[in-house]
Write a protein that holds these residues in place. Structure first.
Motif, mmCIF file in Angstrom:
data_model
loop_
_atom_site.group_PDB
_atom_site.id
_atom_site.type_symbol
_atom_site.label_atom_id
_atom_site.label_comp_id
_atom_site.label_asym_id
_atom_site.label_seq_id
_atom_site.Cartn_x
_atom_site.Cartn_y
_atom_site.Cartn_z
ATOM 1 N N ASP A 229 -13.819 33.091 -20.524
ATOM 2 C CA ASP A 229 -15.176 32.572 -20.368
ATOM 3 C C ASP A 229 -15.506 31.969 -21.661
ATOM 4 N N ARG A 230 -15.011 30.926 -21.979
ATOM 5 C CA ARG A 230 -15.270 30.093 -22.990
ATOM 6 C C ARG A 230 -16.429 29.535 -23.154
ATOM 7 N N LEU A 231 -17.223 29.014 -22.184
ATOM 8 C CA LEU A 231 -18.236 28.240 -22.173
ATOM 9 C C LEU A 231 -19.526 29.002 -21.145
ATOM 10 N N LEU A 232 -20.726 28.831 -21.621
ATOM 11 C CA LEU A 232 -21.970 29.407 -21.181
ATOM 12 C C LEU A 232 -22.015 28.950 -19.663
ATOM 13 N N THR A 233 -22.048 30.049 -18.847
ATOM 14 C CA THR A 233 -22.256 29.655 -17.319
ATOM 15 C C THR A 233 -23.648 30.315 -16.727
ATOM 16 N N GLY A 234 -24.064 30.089 -15.802
ATOM 17 C CA GLY A 234 -25.079 30.701 -15.065
ATOM 18 C C GLY A 234 -25.695 30.178 -13.853
ATOM 19 N N PRO A 235 -26.462 30.660 -13.333
ATOM 20 C CA PRO A 235 -27.261 30.237 -11.998
ATOM 21 C C PRO A 235 -28.334 29.045 -12.440
ATOM 22 N N GLU A 236 -28.920 29.141 -13.790
ATOM 23 C CA GLU A 236 -29.776 28.197 -14.219
ATOM 24 C C GLU A 236 -29.110 26.764 -14.189
ATOM 25 N N ALA A 237 -29.992 25.806 -13.882
ATOM 26 C CA ALA A 237 -29.563 24.344 -14.089
ATOM 27 C C ALA A 237 -29.747 23.932 -15.454
ATOM 28 N N GLY A 238 -28.758 23.145 -15.773
ATOM 29 C CA GLY A 238 -28.855 22.463 -17.286
ATOM 30 C C GLY A 238 -28.454 23.413 -18.108
ATOM 31 N N ILE A 239 -27.613 24.337 -18.316
ATOM 32 C CA ILE A 239 -27.514 25.118 -19.214
ATOM 33 C C ILE A 239 -26.868 24.381 -20.560
ATOM 34 N N THR A 240 -25.592 23.867 -20.151
ATOM 35 C CA THR A 240 -24.865 22.652 -21.242
ATOM 36 C C THR A 240 -25.554 21.657 -21.639
ATOM 37 N N ARG A 241 -25.761 21.653 -22.916
ATOM 38 C CA ARG A 241 -26.330 20.447 -23.443
ATOM 39 C C ARG A 241 -25.498 19.551 -24.234
ATOM 40 N N ASP A 242 -24.506 20.272 -25.149
ATOM 41 C CA ASP A 242 -23.595 19.642 -25.997
ATOM 42 C C ASP A 242 -22.534 19.014 -25.194
#
Length: 474
Positions: A229-242
């Motif tokens: 689990d290196r990157l942040l994930t979840g049901p919310e759209a647009g979590i990744t910014r960079d």
């Protein structure tokens, strides 16, 4: 030296600005909006004669549940756990807050060295307000201005003893290294000889960008490939910014995985932060070798998906289309037929583009996807000899001669490959600028079929030749 330094603190205290200052590049997105950074990002920092790994983190939030803030805090705690020293940053202009005091207790529990940074301490007023940091009980605060580069000498003095103690030990941390630029076309220097086509130097990494609309499972796919689990994930759209670049390998092939922010239609983008994220994603596409366009299998190939695909093709990058969440599809045969038909109709310029189905959650289809990545990368680097090209050219022009222009037939002289990555060819002909688009498409289609170039962009540059026996051109 193998020192690892984590930059932590509450939101909007200047952590990403300090990160960019230490790595000497504007790699992390910086904005006045609190909470811009969400994933932890690694970089190679240089301070005087010290070289070390630095980790930019999300702003610490007082949340321990499964909310977005709670998951961001888990990412930050993971950075603290793998670091050798923590830089706890507070805003000297705003002064200490109860949240600063709370997180001072958090980093103290890590039992690792902590350096207290009073950021935004420009001028005499900043130096005076920095003294509030003594209240945290973490030693003398270092006044610093990450934006203006002030106070870095004091930070060097604080880090040097820790780095010397750590010297000689090996670190297993993978850096978020820079994207390697793909050389643009330089058509003026090409002579048309075989010797002009130089094989590009082997890249240190195959740069693989994962792109798509928001919430299609890009970060989940990267985590599945990495096995963590290196990157942040979840049901919310647009979590990744960079755009986060992670060095990785698959079957002895060095790969730089680039997770990107989701791209929405321009008309729907109203916030400055989303525009910055979109620009970062487009930059990742520009510097990638292979781009994986991730679709949601439940909502495949919308207009925005096609827009992203065309952008990848225009940049000349190798493209693979992946339908994620395939485990949720009931009638799989009908879904894949619909997808293939839509791509054949909407993207004729990259006929034969690989189309795969995966499930990032169950890790189904990942090996097949990576094999397709390596295959199309080889196609993207393919070179065809001038002799073979001109034998082919004689055959296709005999089967379908060029059209007449002003009563005179266009004379096609010869063809040569002038670049790879993507395969780029120069066609020399009289009245080349008057060659119809339909004949241009005919040549490109035949090139793709005869020389086995499926799915990769093909560039055919038309060049006009002069008649040496006449003052005027043919």
């Amino acid at each position: 030296m193998s020192l690892t330094v984590a930059i932590v603190g509450r939101p909007n205290v200047g952590k990403s600005t300090l990160f960019n200052r230490l790595i000497r590049k504007r790699l992390a997105i910086v904005d006045d909006t609190p909470g811009v950074t969400r994933d932890r990002r690694y970089g190679e920092a240089h301070l005087g004669n010290l070289s070390f790994t630095v980790i930019d983190t999300a702003g610490l939030e007082d949340a321990v549940d499964d909310s977005l803030e709670g998951r961001m805090r888990q990412q930050t705690e993971a950075a603290i756990a793998e670091s050798d020293v923590t830089l706890l940053v507070f805003d000297a202009r705003a002064g200490l807050t109860p949240m600063d005091e709370h997180f001072a207790r958090v980093v103290r529990k890590s039992k690792k060295p902590v350096i207290l940074i009073a950021n935004k301490a420009e001028g005499r007023a900043g130096l005076e307000s920095a003294q509030e940091g003594f209240r945290l009980g973490l030693g003398t605060p270092l006044p610093l201005s990450a934006e203006h580069g002030e106070g870095l000498g004091d930070l060097y003095d604080a880090l040097e003893p820790i780095a010397m103690k750590k010297a000689g030990e090996k670190s297993g941390v993978h850096l978020d290294a820079d994207l390697e630029e793909v050389a643009p076309l330089d058509l003026e220097e090409d002579t048309g000889d075989d010797e002009s086509v130089e094989a590009p130097p082997a890249p240190k990494h195959l740069q693989l960008a994962i792109v798509g609309r928001p919430n299609v499972g890009k970060s989940t796919l990267v985590n599945a490939l990495l096995g963590e689990d290196r990157l942040l994930t979840g049901p919310e759209a647009g979590i990744t910014r960079d755009s986060i670049a992670i060095d990785w390998s698959w079957k002895d092939q060095a790969i730089r995985l680039i997770d990107t922010a989701g791209l929405r239609r321009h008309s729907r983008v109203t916030e400055k932060l989303e525009r910055l994220s979109g620009a970062d994603t487009r930059r990742a596409i520009q510097y990638a070798h292979v781009v994986v366009l991730v679709l949601d299998a439940n909502d495949m190939l919308e207009k925005q998906d096609l827009t992203i695909a065309r952008q990848v093709v225009e940049e000349g990058r190798a493209l693979i289309i992946v339908a994620n969440k395939w485990d949720s599809i009931e009638d799989k045969n009908a879904a894949i037929k619909k997808l293939n038909d839509r791509i054949d109709w909407s993207l004729p310029q990259i006929k034969g583009v690989p189309i795969l189905t995966v499930s990032a959650m169950t890790e189904r289809g990942l090996d097949k996807m990576m094999k397709a990545v390596l295959d199309i990368y080889q196609t993207w680097n393919k070179r065809v000899s001038t002799a073979k090209l001109n034998r082919w050219l004689s055959e296709v022009t005999a089967m379908h001669p060029p059209p007449l222009v002003s009563g005179r037939r266009i004379k096609i002289r010869y063809m040569t490959q002038i670049k790879t990555r993507p395969p780029t060819f120069a066609l020399f002909a009289s009245k080349a600028d008057e060659l119809p688009d339909s004949y241009h498409r005919y040549l490109v289609k035949s090139l793709r079929d005869v020389f086995d170039l499926p799915g990769t962009p093909i560039r055919l540059i038309l060049r006009r030749t002069d008649n040496p026996f006449d003052n005027e051109r043919d």
